[in-house]
Structure formats: structure tokens, C-alpha cells
Motif scaffolding. Structure first.
Motif, PDB file in Angstrom:
ATOM      1  N   GLU B  72      -0.956  -3.290  15.944  1.00 58.22           N
ATOM      2  CA  GLU B  72      -1.281  -4.291  14.927  1.00 58.22           C
ATOM      3  C   GLU B  72      -1.485  -3.667  13.554  1.00 58.22           C
ATOM      4  O   GLU B  72      -2.308  -4.113  12.761  1.00 58.22           O
ATOM      5  CB  GLU B  72      -2.499  -5.124  15.351  1.00 58.22           C
ATOM      6  CG  GLU B  72      -2.193  -5.969  16.570  1.00 58.22           C
ATOM      7  CD  GLU B  72      -3.405  -6.690  17.107  1.00 58.22           C
ATOM      8  OE1 GLU B  72      -4.523  -6.362  16.679  1.00 58.22           O
ATOM      9  OE2 GLU B  72      -3.221  -7.577  17.939  1.00 58.22           O
ATOM     10  N   GLY B  73      -0.766  -2.623  13.300  1.00 55.66           N
ATOM     11  CA  GLY B  73      -0.802  -1.998  11.977  1.00 55.66           C
ATOM     12  C   GLY B  73       0.433  -2.390  11.199  1.00 55.66           C
ATOM     13  O   GLY B  73       1.260  -3.163  11.663  1.00 55.66           O
ATOM     14  N   LYS B  74       0.534  -1.858   9.973  1.00 55.49           N
ATOM     15  CA  LYS B  74       1.739  -2.149   9.201  1.00 55.49           C
ATOM     16  C   LYS B  74       2.044  -1.058   8.187  1.00 55.49           C
ATOM     17  O   LYS B  74       1.191  -0.241   7.833  1.00 55.49           O
ATOM     18  CB  LYS B  74       1.641  -3.507   8.518  1.00 55.49           C
ATOM     19  CG  LYS B  74       0.517  -3.625   7.525  1.00 55.49           C
ATOM     20  CD  LYS B  74       0.482  -5.031   6.922  1.00 55.49           C
ATOM     21  CE  LYS B  74      -0.772  -5.216   6.103  1.00 55.49           C
ATOM     22  NZ  LYS B  74      -0.868  -6.531   5.479  1.00 55.49           N
ATOM     23  N   MET B  75       3.267  -1.108   7.736  1.00 58.67           N
ATOM     24  CA  MET B  75       3.780  -0.098   6.820  1.00 58.67           C
ATOM     25  C   MET B  75       4.414  -0.813   5.628  1.00 58.67           C
ATOM     26  O   MET B  75       5.312  -1.632   5.799  1.00 58.67           O
ATOM     27  CB  MET B  75       4.859   0.676   7.584  1.00 58.67           C
ATOM     28  CG  MET B  75       5.163   2.039   7.085  1.00 58.67           C
ATOM     29  SD  MET B  75       6.372   2.733   8.256  1.00 58.67           S
ATOM     30  CE  MET B  75       6.458   4.373   7.619  1.00 58.67           C
ATOM     31  N   LEU B  76       3.904  -0.518   4.432  1.00 55.66           N
ATOM     32  CA  LEU B  76       4.454  -1.114   3.224  1.00 55.66           C
ATOM     33  C   LEU B  76       5.092  -0.006   2.381  1.00 55.66           C
ATOM     34  O   LEU B  76       4.782   1.171   2.561  1.00 55.66           O
ATOM     35  CB  LEU B  76       3.346  -1.787   2.403  1.00 55.66           C
ATOM     36  CG  LEU B  76       2.362  -2.689   3.140  1.00 55.66           C
ATOM     37  CD1 LEU B  76       1.226  -3.091   2.207  1.00 55.66           C
ATOM     38  CD2 LEU B  76       3.084  -3.911   3.681  1.00 55.66           C
ATOM     39  N   PHE B  77       5.914  -0.414   1.443  1.00 54.78           N
ATOM     40  CA  PHE B  77       6.582   0.573   0.592  1.00 54.78           C
ATOM     41  C   PHE B  77       6.441   0.165  -0.865  1.00 54.78           C
ATOM     42  O   PHE B  77       6.374  -1.019  -1.182  1.00 54.78           O
ATOM     43  CB  PHE B  77       8.067   0.656   0.951  1.00 54.78           C
ATOM     44  CG  PHE B  77       8.314   1.171   2.336  1.00 54.78           C
ATOM     45  CD1 PHE B  77       8.538   2.522   2.567  1.00 54.78           C
ATOM     46  CD2 PHE B  77       8.302   0.297   3.421  1.00 54.78           C
ATOM     47  CE1 PHE B  77       8.740   2.995   3.857  1.00 54.78           C
ATOM     48  CE2 PHE B  77       8.512   0.770   4.713  1.00 54.78           C
ATOM     49  CZ  PHE B  77       8.726   2.120   4.923  1.00 54.78           C
ATOM     50  N   SER B  78       6.403   1.167  -1.737  1.00 53.06           N
ATOM     51  CA  SER B  78       6.429   0.830  -3.167  1.00 53.06           C
ATOM     52  C   SER B  78       7.278   1.828  -3.942  1.00 53.06           C
ATOM     53  O   SER B  78       7.495   2.959  -3.499  1.00 53.06           O
ATOM     54  CB  SER B  78       5.008   0.780  -3.745  1.00 53.06           C
ATOM     55  OG  SER B  78       4.465   2.079  -3.873  1.00 53.06           O
ATOM     56  N   GLU B  79       7.738   1.349  -5.074  1.00 54.73           N
ATOM     57  CA  GLU B  79       8.403   2.171  -6.098  1.00 54.73           C
ATOM     58  C   GLU B  79       9.675   2.880  -5.635  1.00 54.73           C
ATOM     59  O   GLU B  79       9.909   4.039  -5.962  1.00 54.73           O
ATOM     60  CB  GLU B  79       7.412   3.186  -6.674  1.00 54.73           C
ATOM     61  CG  GLU B  79       6.230   2.543  -7.356  1.00 54.73           C
ATOM     62  CD  GLU B  79       4.955   3.338  -7.173  1.00 54.73           C
ATOM     63  OE1 GLU B  79       4.627   4.105  -8.062  1.00 54.73           O
ATOM     64  OE2 GLU B  79       4.302   3.181  -6.125  1.00 54.73           O
ATOM     65  N   LEU B  80      10.489   2.153  -4.889  1.00 54.60           N
ATOM     66  CA  LEU B  80      11.786   2.728  -4.524  1.00 54.60           C
ATOM     67  C   LEU B  80      12.679   2.748  -5.750  1.00 54.60           C
ATOM     68  O   LEU B  80      12.632   1.847  -6.574  1.00 54.60           O
ATOM     69  CB  LEU B  80      12.469   1.863  -3.454  1.00 54.60           C
ATOM     70  CG  LEU B  80      12.059   2.093  -2.009  1.00 54.60           C
ATOM     71  CD1 LEU B  80      10.617   1.692  -1.789  1.00 54.60           C
ATOM     72  CD2 LEU B  80      12.973   1.318  -1.073  1.00 54.60           C
ATOM     73  N   HIS B  81      13.492   3.770  -5.860  1.00 55.57           N
ATOM     74  CA  HIS B  81      14.417   3.826  -6.999  1.00 55.57           C
ATOM     75  C   HIS B  81      15.662   4.611  -6.620  1.00 55.57           C
ATOM     76  O   HIS B  81      15.684   5.329  -5.612  1.00 55.57           O
ATOM     77  CB  HIS B  81      13.729   4.468  -8.205  1.00 55.57           C
ATOM     78  CG  HIS B  81      13.433   5.918  -7.989  1.00 55.57           C
ATOM     79  ND1 HIS B  81      14.209   6.913  -8.519  1.00 55.57           N
ATOM     80  CD2 HIS B  81      12.478   6.547  -7.257  1.00 55.57           C
ATOM     81  CE1 HIS B  81      13.729   8.078  -8.131  1.00 55.57           C
ATOM     82  NE2 HIS B  81      12.682   7.890  -7.378  1.00 55.57           N
ATOM     83  N   GLY B  82      16.694   4.467  -7.435  1.00 53.16           N
ATOM     84  CA  GLY B  82      17.909   5.266  -7.307  1.00 53.16           C
ATOM     85  C   GLY B  82      18.512   5.223  -5.920  1.00 53.16           C
ATOM     86  O   GLY B  82      18.602   4.165  -5.293  1.00 53.16           O
ATOM     87  N   PRO B  83      18.923   6.391  -5.418  1.00 50.94           N
ATOM     88  CA  PRO B  83      19.614   6.467  -4.132  1.00 50.94           C
ATOM     89  C   PRO B  83      18.763   5.929  -2.969  1.00 50.94           C
ATOM     90  O   PRO B  83      19.301   5.355  -2.029  1.00 50.94           O
ATOM     91  CB  PRO B  83      19.858   7.970  -3.937  1.00 50.94           C
ATOM     92  CG  PRO B  83      19.726   8.588  -5.265  1.00 50.94           C
ATOM     93  CD  PRO B  83      18.814   7.719  -6.065  1.00 50.94           C
ATOM     94  N   VAL B  84      17.453   6.106  -3.056  1.00 49.18           N
ATOM     95  CA  VAL B  84      16.572   5.650  -1.972  1.00 49.18           C
ATOM     96  C   VAL B  84      16.609   4.122  -1.884  1.00 49.18           C
ATOM     97  O   VAL B  84      16.724   3.539  -0.792  1.00 49.18           O
ATOM     98  CB  VAL B  84      15.129   6.155  -2.193  1.00 49.18           C
ATOM     99  CG1 VAL B  84      14.192   5.587  -1.134  1.00 49.18           C
ATOM    100  CG2 VAL B  84      15.093   7.677  -2.183  1.00 49.18           C
TER     101      VAL B  84
END
Lengths: 148, 110
Positions: B72-84
Motif C-alpha cells: 500500500e505504498g506509492k512512487m511519484l516522480f517529479s521534474e523529468l526532462h529531456g531524454p528521460v
């Protein structure tokens, strides 16, 4: 640009990845590809090589030959040759990229990238070797990625 | 690849820089797995300094996300740019994960 060919042969092992990518980068750097396209080429080279490193020579060691060639009108051909078990990446199924976290499988993405990102990909089996060619035209303009 | 972790309330903020490729992906996975083992449930992966990710990196992310989901956990992402950012888009990861423009935006949702 004059025709120019350079090759290296590396051990089919993950420890060769950095050297292989550096070889590609130094060849392609001044060909007129923009930075995004260079990164896509680097990505696809990694994906093909890692696949060979992991699966071409089960239980034994082997080699991979990587060649870069410039052709007419800024065409770059990257040829990757191994003597491992026959494998045509073009015949592999694409992953279903619409699945959610639970359903999503962990494999198949690397080959999908190669098929999606390279201008042209050719495979042939010759003299017991897998020969994969990735052909890209340097136009100075990268293929746009949909930002929606 | 370099990983820096810090805690913001209940969120483990993970700044990853450099490259996540077939060589470094196992280290990334191991690092986050250790935090999961320590009981961490919510992760924000900051990617503003990440220059490159290959399918090996995505595989590690998916593996971690699957483990987190069972807890019951989670994974968030921030600030992706360019090739990623492009790789997330092409792979469909941009749709299966929640991605924020800034760390601040992401933390507001936690």
C-alpha cells in the motif's frame, strides 16, 4: 561527409557497456545529430548490446563487434554483430504499453525502443552470426516526440 | 549515478542524478529496496539531474512499484526532462505513474 568506418570488438558482458557507448558517442558526436537524437541512438545501442550480453551466449563467453559507418547525406549505420544463438529482434512481440502497474511485464521494452526510435532497423543471419543494422539519417532535426 | 535521500514528513525524497543504465539500475533498485525494508512507503523520485535512463532503469522502477503496491505504498516522480521524459513517454510509464513538474507540487499530493 566522406565514408568512414570504425569498429571495436568487445566481450559480450555488461562490463563492456560503458566502453561501447563511449565508442558510439565519440563517432556520432560531430555528425550533425542534435543532442536528443544522440541520446536516442545511445539508448538503442545500449538496448541491443544488453540483450546480446544477457542472452546471446548462454553459459559461455562471446564477443560483439560494433561498427559505425557514415554514408551519403549524413547517413549513420551502426552494425552490431554477434555469433550467439539466432535472434531477430524485429520478430519479437511489442510490449503492451497501456497496461497498469500490476499487469505490466518487466521485459521487452528495450527492443521496442529500438523499433520505435531508429529510422531503419535491419536484421540478417549470415555465417552463423546475427547482424543487426540501425540506420539513421542526420538531418540536424530530431524526430519530434509528442508532448501531449 | 548518484542517489541522495531525505525525508519530508512521510515522504522519502530520492534525488537521482547521472545515468540509470543496465550497469547502475541494480544499485538503484537495491537502494530503494533497502528503504522499503526500513518501512518507507511513499517515494518521490526527483529526476531533475537525471540525464539518461534505459529500459533496465524502467524495469527497476517497475519492480519497486510492484513491491510498493503490495504494501500500500506509492512512487511519484517529479521534474523529468529531456531524454528521460521522452523514454517515459514512449514506454507508457508517463501514463502509469503520476509525474509532477515540481517537488512542491508532488509533496502537496502526499
Amino acid at each position: 561527409m566522406d565514408d568512414n568506418v570504425q569498429s571495436i570488438v568487445v566481450l559480450a558482458h555488461l562490463s563492456s557497456l560503458q566502453k561501447s557507448v563511449a565508442f558510439i558517442s565519440s563517432f556520432t558526436r560531430n555528425m550533425g545529430f542534435d543532442s536528443r537524437r544522440l541520446s536516442e541512438i545511445e539508448l538503442c545501442v545500449e538496448e541491443v548490446l544488453v540483450n546480446i550480453f544477457n542472452y546471446a551466449y548462454p553459459g559461455e563467453s562471446g564477443e560483439v563487434k560494433i561498427s559505425c559507418r557514415t554514408g551519403p547525406e549524413g547517413t549513420l549505420t551502426i552494425e552490431i554483430v554477434d555469433s550467439g544463438i539466432p535472434f531477430n529482434i524485429l520478430s519479437s512481440d511489442d510490449p503492451d504499453i497501456s497496461l497498469n502497474i500490476d499487469e505490466r511485464h518487466v521485459g521487452g521494452l528495450g527492443i521496442y525502443f529500438v523499433k520505435q526510435l531508429m529510422d531503419r532497423v535491419e536484421y540478417r543471419r549470415e555465417n552463423n552470426k546475427n547482424i543487426l543494422s540501425m540506420i539513421n539519417k542526420s538531418t540536424g532535426v530530431s524526430r519530434p516526440v509528442d508532448k501531449s | 549515478m548518484e542517489i541522495n535521500k531525505r525525508k519530508e514528513k512521510d515522504v522519502m525524497v530520492v534525488s537521482v542524478s547521472g545515468r540509470i543504465d543496465a550497469v547502475t539500475a541494480p544499485d538503484f533498485e537495491k537502494n530503494l529496496s533497502e528503504s522499503i525494508g526500513d518501512g518507507e512507503k511513499t517515494f518521490l523520485i526527483k529526476m531533475n539531474q537525471l540525464e539518461y535512463i534505459s529500459s533496465a532503469g524502467l524495469r527497476s522502477i517497475l519492480a519497486i512499484a510492484k513491491v510498493l503496491k503490495t504494501r500500500e505504498g506509492k512512487m511519484l516522480f517529479s521534474e523529468l526532462h529531456g531524454p528521460v521524459k521522452d523514454v517515459f513517454k514512449i514506454s507508457g510509464f508517463g501514463s502509469i505513474f503520476t509525474i509532477y513538474d515540481t517537488e512542491e507540487d508532488a509533496l502537496k499530493q502526499c
